[in-house]
Design an enzyme around this catalytic site. Structure first.
Site, PDB file in Angstrom:
ATOM      1  CG  PHE A 151      -0.293   0.452   2.498  1.00  0.00           C
ATOM      2  CD1 PHE A 151      -0.185   1.811   2.802  1.00  0.00           C
ATOM      3  CD2 PHE A 151       0.237  -0.465   3.400  1.00  0.00           C
ATOM      4  CE1 PHE A 151       0.444   2.238   3.971  1.00  0.00           C
ATOM      5  CE2 PHE A 151       0.870  -0.053   4.560  1.00  0.00           C
ATOM      6  CZ  PHE A 151       0.971   1.307   4.850  1.00  0.00           C
ATOM      7  CE  LYS A 175      -2.996  -8.241  -4.437  1.00  0.00           C
ATOM      8  NZ  LYS A 175      -3.427  -7.245  -3.408  1.00  0.00           N
ATOM      9  CB  SER A 228       4.650  -7.332   5.791  1.00  0.00           C
ATOM     10  OG  SER A 228       3.753  -8.333   5.372  1.00  0.00           O
ATOM     11  CB  CYS A 283      10.355  -0.259   2.674  1.00  0.00           C
ATOM     12  SG  CYS A 283      10.963   0.392   1.132  1.00  0.00           S
ATOM     13  CD  GLU A 383       8.277  -3.003   8.288  1.00  0.00           C
ATOM     14  OE1 GLU A 383       7.584  -4.015   8.085  1.00  0.00           O
ATOM     15  OE2 GLU A 383       8.789  -2.341   7.374  1.00  0.00           O
TER      16      GLU A 383
HETATM   17  P1  NAD Z   1       1.432  -6.568   3.068  1.00  0.00           P
HETATM   18  O1  NAD Z   1       2.461  -7.642   3.170  1.00  0.00           O
HETATM   19  O2  NAD Z   1       0.310  -6.564   4.017  1.00  0.00           O
HETATM   20  O3  NAD Z   1       0.773  -6.584   1.595  1.00  0.00           O
HETATM   21  C1  NAD Z   1       1.558  -6.602   0.422  1.00  0.00           C
HETATM   22  C2  NAD Z   1       0.762  -7.287  -0.685  1.00  0.00           C
HETATM   23  O4  NAD Z   1       0.496  -8.646  -0.298  1.00  0.00           O
HETATM   24  C3  NAD Z   1      -0.596  -6.640  -0.940  1.00  0.00           C
HETATM   25  O5  NAD Z   1      -0.834  -6.628  -2.325  1.00  0.00           O
HETATM   26  C4  NAD Z   1      -1.568  -7.543  -0.189  1.00  0.00           C
HETATM   27  O6  NAD Z   1      -2.834  -7.582  -0.796  1.00  0.00           O
HETATM   28  C5  NAD Z   1      -0.894  -8.896  -0.251  1.00  0.00           C
HETATM   29  N1  NAD Z   1      -1.137  -9.731   0.941  1.00  0.00           N
HETATM   30  C6  NAD Z   1      -1.342  -9.304   2.212  1.00  0.00           C
HETATM   31  N2  NAD Z   1      -1.479 -10.353   3.038  1.00  0.00           N
HETATM   32  C7  NAD Z   1      -1.349 -11.463   2.287  1.00  0.00           C
HETATM   33  C8  NAD Z   1      -1.376 -12.857   2.572  1.00  0.00           C
HETATM   34  N3  NAD Z   1      -1.572 -13.307   3.810  1.00  0.00           N
HETATM   35  N4  NAD Z   1      -1.202 -13.723   1.566  1.00  0.00           N
HETATM   36  C9  NAD Z   1      -0.993 -13.281   0.306  1.00  0.00           C
HETATM   37  N5  NAD Z   1      -0.960 -11.975  -0.026  1.00  0.00           N
HETATM   38  C10 NAD Z   1      -1.124 -11.075   0.946  1.00  0.00           C
HETATM   39  O7  NAD Z   1       2.241  -5.186   3.099  1.00  0.00           O
HETATM   40  P2  NAD Z   1       1.629  -3.717   3.183  1.00  0.00           P
HETATM   41  O8  NAD Z   1       1.093  -3.497   4.557  1.00  0.00           O
HETATM   42  O9  NAD Z   1       0.754  -3.462   2.018  1.00  0.00           O
HETATM   43  O10 NAD Z   1       2.944  -2.853   2.951  1.00  0.00           O
HETATM   44  C11 NAD Z   1       3.831  -2.485   3.983  1.00  0.00           C
HETATM   45  C12 NAD Z   1       4.982  -3.456   4.069  1.00  0.00           C
HETATM   46  O11 NAD Z   1       5.684  -3.494   2.832  1.00  0.00           O
HETATM   47  C13 NAD Z   1       6.014  -3.046   5.113  1.00  0.00           C
HETATM   48  O12 NAD Z   1       6.434  -4.204   5.775  1.00  0.00           O
HETATM   49  C14 NAD Z   1       7.127  -2.442   4.282  1.00  0.00           C
HETATM   50  O13 NAD Z   1       8.391  -2.486   4.881  1.00  0.00           O
HETATM   51  C15 NAD Z   1       7.078  -3.319   3.070  1.00  0.00           C
HETATM   52  N6  NAD Z   1       7.709  -2.669   1.938  1.00  0.00           N
HETATM   53  C16 NAD Z   1       8.936  -3.109   1.578  1.00  0.00           C
HETATM   54  C17 NAD Z   1       9.588  -2.503   0.531  1.00  0.00           C
HETATM   55  C18 NAD Z   1      10.935  -2.966   0.119  1.00  0.00           C
HETATM   56  O14 NAD Z   1      11.413  -2.520  -0.910  1.00  0.00           O
HETATM   57  N7  NAD Z   1      11.591  -3.863   0.832  1.00  0.00           N
HETATM   58  C19 NAD Z   1       8.978  -1.448  -0.170  1.00  0.00           C
HETATM   59  C20 NAD Z   1       7.706  -1.031   0.226  1.00  0.00           C
HETATM   60  C21 NAD Z   1       7.082  -1.656   1.298  1.00  0.00           C
END
Ligand code: NAD
Length: 498
Positions: A151, A175, A228, A283, A383
């Site tokens: 997000f 997605k 995450s 991130c 985090e």
């Molecule tokens: P999230 O892991 O909740 O969601 C990421 C994606 O996975 C979304 O599209 C979501 O719909 C999907 N998703 C969520 N739960 C799932 C599950 N159980 N099974 C399958 N798919 C699932 O992450 P978020 O809250 O949207 O984003 C924030 C996180 O992203 C933070 O941990 C941040 O550090 C990380 N992030 C990392 C980077 C990087 O480059 N390392 C960059 C941006 C964000």
């Protein structure tokens, strides 16, 4: 409450689908439901992948010159639409408009990099590797690939992958996060206007059902995931088990090490910018300041003064910091502050008391500064992904380095010092993928690659730059001999080059 439903983008048109499932999309600054987003079921996943599969042969064989022209056209259209995209991001994510504009600008840099795809795909050629035998290498696209994004950067993170994947001849199913789905649709419309054939770029909205469907689908050849750490680990394992190429970028806990000789004013500015920008939902945000020796007291005072002066509120009102993405996330972050306080941290600036400049009941938490944090506290180990800056005090550089290296995450880090030797040592010794020297958010430019170490990335290829091109292509080496007048006859020995 609006009934607008954000649909998928399949075969060049927006479609809601038949899954019967949808999720609320909030305006985080007011706390109201602004619209809803369709959540794909298995039928929508199949339809999206079928479209990407059907578009692949034609796109893969499209001349590089034509692909490049489409990339240039997309770059131009995105630049023109940057303000509109930024407003959409602010409306669903909450970050202030100037920050959203910055996100689009960083995404544009990757499009500009991908415009050079002709050069990036050039292989090698060796004449006469053996007598009369030439060898050359090519890199070819993989097929339909999936990009699953978080997000916090609804435009930039998709743009880390999509332009390169498309330029290299793949088709893409994106997605996006279901929390802020509209930016992806704007991108889809821009791609269409740029001349991209239908089916080359697809947007599939959804939650775990859509993600699992893509991970298992035989039509999808590779997966780029950002989110995450627990989900990144899961995606990496599951997509790998299904035989796909996968890169899964995960969470972070980024430390900023401040040595006693650092410029105090510049360092405090940097800590506040990197800790509270985008309400800490980056991130690459700095979440831990490691203050070495006597710098701690004056640094905490300087950060606190700046944090108190920030204006928190609706991102459309020229505030410094916007809301968090959802009410549940705001409560979770506030819970960490309370836990830290209970565990003995000093709350120097308390964002729970913020009076935001906004209408309604937005998801606000003001800048929060916790001092005397220790590595066993949950505010340090987890985090948090919010506007919470933790200060850990240590006595020496070695202690600071050991702390950073013991952390399970290795996304970004920075050192602030005037000592070139110390900075150089840190650069060499720190176990983190992206390092800043007096630069608090060291996000690499597009022609380098973005990625962390340890629990911040699963897979071995980073995003964009040369590694991005590598990820979205596979190598082939051709050894050829053209008939000449000299017959060599049958030889069952292993081919030798002479
Ligand atoms: P999230 O892991 O909740 O969601 C990421 C994606 O996975 C979304 O599209 C979501 O719909 C999907 N998703 C969520 N739960 C799932 C599950 N159980 N099974 C399958 N798919 C699932 O992450 P978020 O809250 O949207 O984003 C924030 C996180 O992203 C933070 O941990 C941040 O550090 C990380 N992030 C990392 C980077 C990087 O480059 N390392 C960059 C941006 C964000």
């Amino acid at each position: 409450m609006s009934t607008e439903i954000v649909g998928h983008w399949i075969d060049g048109a927006e479609v809601v689908g038949d899954s019967g499932r949808a999720a609320d999309v909030f305006d985080p600054a007011t706390g109201e439901v602004a619209r809803s987003v369709a959540l794909a079921g298995p039928a929508e996943v199949d339809r999206a992948v079928a479209s990407a599969v059907a578009a692949f042969p034609g796109w893969r064989d499209t001349a590089l010159a034509r692909r490049t022209r489409i990339l240039f056209a997309f770059r131009h259209l995105l630049d023109e639409a940057a303000d509109e995209v930024a407003e959409v991001i602010t409306a669903e994510h909450g970050k202030v408009v100037a920050d959203a504009r910055g996100e689009v600008a960083r995404g544009l840099e990757v499009v500009e990099f991908a415009c050079g795809i002709g050069h990036l795909l050039k292989g090698g050629h060796t004449e006469n590797a053996s007598t009369g035998v030439d060898v050359h290498s090519v890199r070819q696209p993989l097929g339909p690939v999936a990009v699953i994004s978080p997000f916090n950067f609804p435009a930039m993170v998709p743009l880390w992958f999509v332009p390169i994947a498309i330029a290299a001849g793949n088709t893409v199913v994106l997605k996006p996060s279901e929390k802020d789905p509209s930016a992806a649709l704007l991108l889809a419309r821009l791609w269409q206007r740029a001349g991209l054939p239908d089916g080359v770029f697809t947007v599939l909205h959804g939650d775990k059902v859509a993600v699992d469907g893509l991970l298992e689908h035989p039509g999808i050849k590779a997966v780029s995931f950002v989110g995450s750490t627990p989900v990144a680990r899961y995606v990496h394992e599951r997509a790998s088990a299904a035989g796909k190429r996968v890169q899964a970028l995960g969470g972070a806990k980024n430390h900023m090490v401040v040595l006693p000789d650092a410029d105090l004013e510049q360092t405090a500015d940097a800590a506040v910018s990197a800790g509270f920008g985008s309400a800490g939902e980056r991130c690459m945000a700095i979440s831990v300041v490691v203050a070495v020796g006597p710098v701690a007291d004056p640094l905490v005072a300087a950060i606190a003064e700046r944090a108190r002066s920030l204006r928190t509120g609706d991102g459309r009102r020229g505030c410094d910091m916007g809301p968090l993405v959802t009410g549940a996330h705001r409560d979770k972050v506030a819970g960490y502050v309370a836990e830290g306080q209970r565990a003995g941290a000093t709350v120097v600036v308390d964002g729970r008391e913020v009076a935001p400049d906004a209408d309604g009941a937005g998801f606000f938490l003001g800048p929060t500064l916790l001092d005397h944090v220790t590595p066993d506290m949950s505010v340090y180990t987890d985090e948090i992904f919010g506007p919470v800056l933790a200060v850990v005090r240590v006595d020496t550089y070695d202690e600071a380095l050991a702390l950073v290296n013991a952390n399970r995450y290795g996304n970004g880090t920075a050192i602030f010092t005037r000592d070139g030797g110390a900075a150089r040592r840190f650069e060499n010794e720190v176990e983190v993928g992206m390092v800043g020297v007096n630069v608090p958010v060291p996000v690499p430019v597009a022609y380098y690659s973005f990625g962390g170490w340890k629990d911040s990335l699963f897979g071995d290829t980073h995003a964009h730059g040369a590694e991005g091109v590598h990820f979205f292509t596979r190598g082939k080496v051709v050894t050829s001999r053209w008939p000449d007048t000299v017959r060599r006859g049958v030889d069952l020995g292993f081919p030798r080059n002479d």
